[in-house]
Design a protein around this motif. Sequence first.
Motif, PDB file in Angstrom:
ATOM      1  N   LEU A   1       0.771  -1.168  -0.013  1.00  0.00           N
ATOM      2  CA  LEU A   1      -0.124  -0.011   0.085  1.00  0.00           C
ATOM      3  C   LEU A   1       0.983   1.312  -0.016  1.00  0.00           C
ATOM      4  CD1 LEU A   1      -2.881   1.552   0.099  1.00  0.00           C
ATOM      5  CD2 LEU A   1      -2.414   1.358   2.716  1.00  0.00           C
ATOM      6  N   ASP A   2       1.816   1.232   0.739  1.00  0.00           N
ATOM      7  CA  ASP A   2       2.877   2.517   1.009  1.00  0.00           C
ATOM      8  C   ASP A   2       3.801   2.479  -0.108  1.00  0.00           C
ATOM      9  OD1 ASP A   2       1.047   3.633   3.096  1.00  0.00           O
ATOM     10  OD2 ASP A   2       2.135   2.360   4.497  1.00  0.00           O
ATOM     11  N   GLU A   3       4.236   1.323  -0.591  1.00  0.00           N
ATOM     12  CA  GLU A   3       5.408   0.824  -1.273  1.00  0.00           C
ATOM     13  C   GLU A   3       5.176   1.068  -2.648  1.00  0.00           C
ATOM     14  OE1 GLU A   3       7.847  -2.871  -1.719  1.00  0.00           O
ATOM     15  OE2 GLU A   3       8.126  -2.071   0.439  1.00  0.00           O
ATOM     16  N   THR A   4       4.112   0.999  -3.294  1.00  0.00           N
ATOM     17  CA  THR A   4       3.752   1.064  -4.508  1.00  0.00           C
ATOM     18  C   THR A   4       3.891   2.380  -5.382  1.00  0.00           C
ATOM     19  OG1 THR A   4       2.394  -1.009  -4.397  1.00  0.00           O
ATOM     20  CG2 THR A   4       2.221   0.315  -6.278  1.00  0.00           C
ATOM     21  N   VAL A   5       4.469   2.641  -6.412  1.00  0.00           N
ATOM     22  CA  VAL A   5       4.589   3.939  -7.015  1.00  0.00           C
ATOM     23  C   VAL A   5       4.087   3.816  -8.481  1.00  0.00           C
ATOM     24  CG1 VAL A   5       6.345   5.771  -7.678  1.00  0.00           C
ATOM     25  CG2 VAL A   5       6.793   4.340  -5.619  1.00  0.00           C
ATOM     26  N   CYS A   6       2.905   4.793  -8.556  1.00  0.00           N
ATOM     27  CA  CYS A   6       2.525   4.689  -9.968  1.00  0.00           C
ATOM     28  C   CYS A   6       1.594   5.989 -10.049  1.00  0.00           C
ATOM     29  CB  CYS A   6       1.715   3.547 -10.117  1.00  0.00           C
ATOM     30  SG  CYS A   6       0.164   3.303  -9.156  1.00  0.00           S
ATOM     31  N   GLN A   7       1.067   6.299 -11.261  1.00  0.00           N
ATOM     32  CA  GLN A   7       0.229   7.687 -11.441  1.00  0.00           C
ATOM     33  C   GLN A   7      -0.841   7.033 -12.236  1.00  0.00           C
ATOM     34  OE1 GLN A   7       2.594  10.809 -13.372  1.00  0.00           O
ATOM     35  NE2 GLN A   7       4.425  10.375 -12.197  1.00  0.00           N
ATOM     36  N   GLU A   8      -2.158   7.575 -11.814  1.00  0.00           N
ATOM     37  CA  GLU A   8      -3.279   7.392 -12.235  1.00  0.00           C
ATOM     38  C   GLU A   8      -2.995   7.360 -14.019  1.00  0.00           C
ATOM     39  OE1 GLU A   8      -7.199   5.726 -11.870  1.00  0.00           O
ATOM     40  OE2 GLU A   8      -5.366   5.558 -10.545  1.00  0.00           O
ATOM     41  N   GLU A   9      -2.833   8.550 -14.148  1.00  0.00           N
ATOM     42  CA  GLU A   9      -2.822   9.120 -15.659  1.00  0.00           C
ATOM     43  C   GLU A   9      -2.010   7.900 -16.617  1.00  0.00           C
ATOM     44  OE1 GLU A   9       0.278  11.881 -14.009  1.00  0.00           O
ATOM     45  OE2 GLU A   9      -1.788  11.023 -13.325  1.00  0.00           O
ATOM     46  N   HIS A  10      -0.939   7.345 -16.013  1.00  0.00           N
ATOM     47  CA  HIS A  10       0.014   6.518 -16.896  1.00  0.00           C
ATOM     48  C   HIS A  10      -0.865   5.109 -16.798  1.00  0.00           C
ATOM     49  CE1 HIS A  10       3.995   8.762 -15.528  1.00  0.00           C
ATOM     50  NE2 HIS A  10       3.263   9.447 -16.524  1.00  0.00           N
ATOM     51  N   LEU A  11      -1.714   4.738 -15.815  1.00  0.00           N
ATOM     52  CA  LEU A  11      -2.443   3.721 -15.608  1.00  0.00           C
ATOM     53  C   LEU A  11      -3.547   3.729 -16.517  1.00  0.00           C
ATOM     54  CD1 LEU A  11      -2.402   2.735 -11.910  1.00  0.00           C
ATOM     55  CD2 LEU A  11      -1.086   2.013 -13.456  1.00  0.00           C
ATOM     56  N   ALA A  12      -4.148   4.948 -16.651  1.00  0.00           N
ATOM     57  CA  ALA A  12      -5.399   5.332 -17.770  1.00  0.00           C
ATOM     58  C   ALA A  12      -4.882   4.919 -19.124  1.00  0.00           C
ATOM     59  CB  ALA A  12      -5.942   6.435 -17.436  1.00  0.00           C
ATOM     60  N   ALA A  13      -3.573   5.683 -19.479  1.00  0.00           N
ATOM     61  CA  ALA A  13      -2.841   5.629 -20.604  1.00  0.00           C
ATOM     62  C   ALA A  13      -2.821   4.062 -21.083  1.00  0.00           C
ATOM     63  CB  ALA A  13      -1.914   6.325 -20.824  1.00  0.00           C
TER      64      ALA A  13
END
Length: 188
Positions: free
Chosen positions: A46-58
């Motif tokens: 939960l605290d260790e994952t790094v991502c950005q919502e806009e990258h996931l959407a793309a």
Amino acid sequence: MTRVVHPIEQESYRILRSRVDTSHLPPLTRAVVERVIHASADLDYLDETVCQEEHLAAAVRALRAGAPIVADVEMVAAGITARRALCRVREASAGDGLTRSAAAVRLALDEVGPGAVWVVGCAPTALEELIRLDARPALVVGMPVGFVGAAESKEHLRASGLPSVTNRSEKGGSAVAAAAVNALLYAV
């Protein structure tokens, strides 16, 4: 086709959500983090994952459009359940300062070109090679495991500016890397 969720999986997610609050996360980030936690039973993600919502959407848009998925090793490819993933590690040869996994990245890139979703859950050398090449990925799921180079390769991925999902420690592995991409595929 609608995905049928088994009652055991439903119960597992109920338990997960009773132990950690993910409701503050954006939808795709939440899906990725929860699936990684579910695959590992490790709440630290939960605290260790790094991502950005806009990258996931793309990445979801790219997957909907048929973007190929490339895995560093066969264990990662086998864990991706909603679509077949390409893995060229069997055809690759170590040499010229490259491990088989890094050489496999080169082989796969020659085959798929830009716009693929790359999933690295085993080999930090594969992740480092992907960062060096001009792969122009839709997304890199970079979650290799181990004490030699894993954390450093993930740090390099975050610094590269490539769209990515990664984590901040030596933890990772085939199961969590595959889980992250499965979460996106289930959104497709």
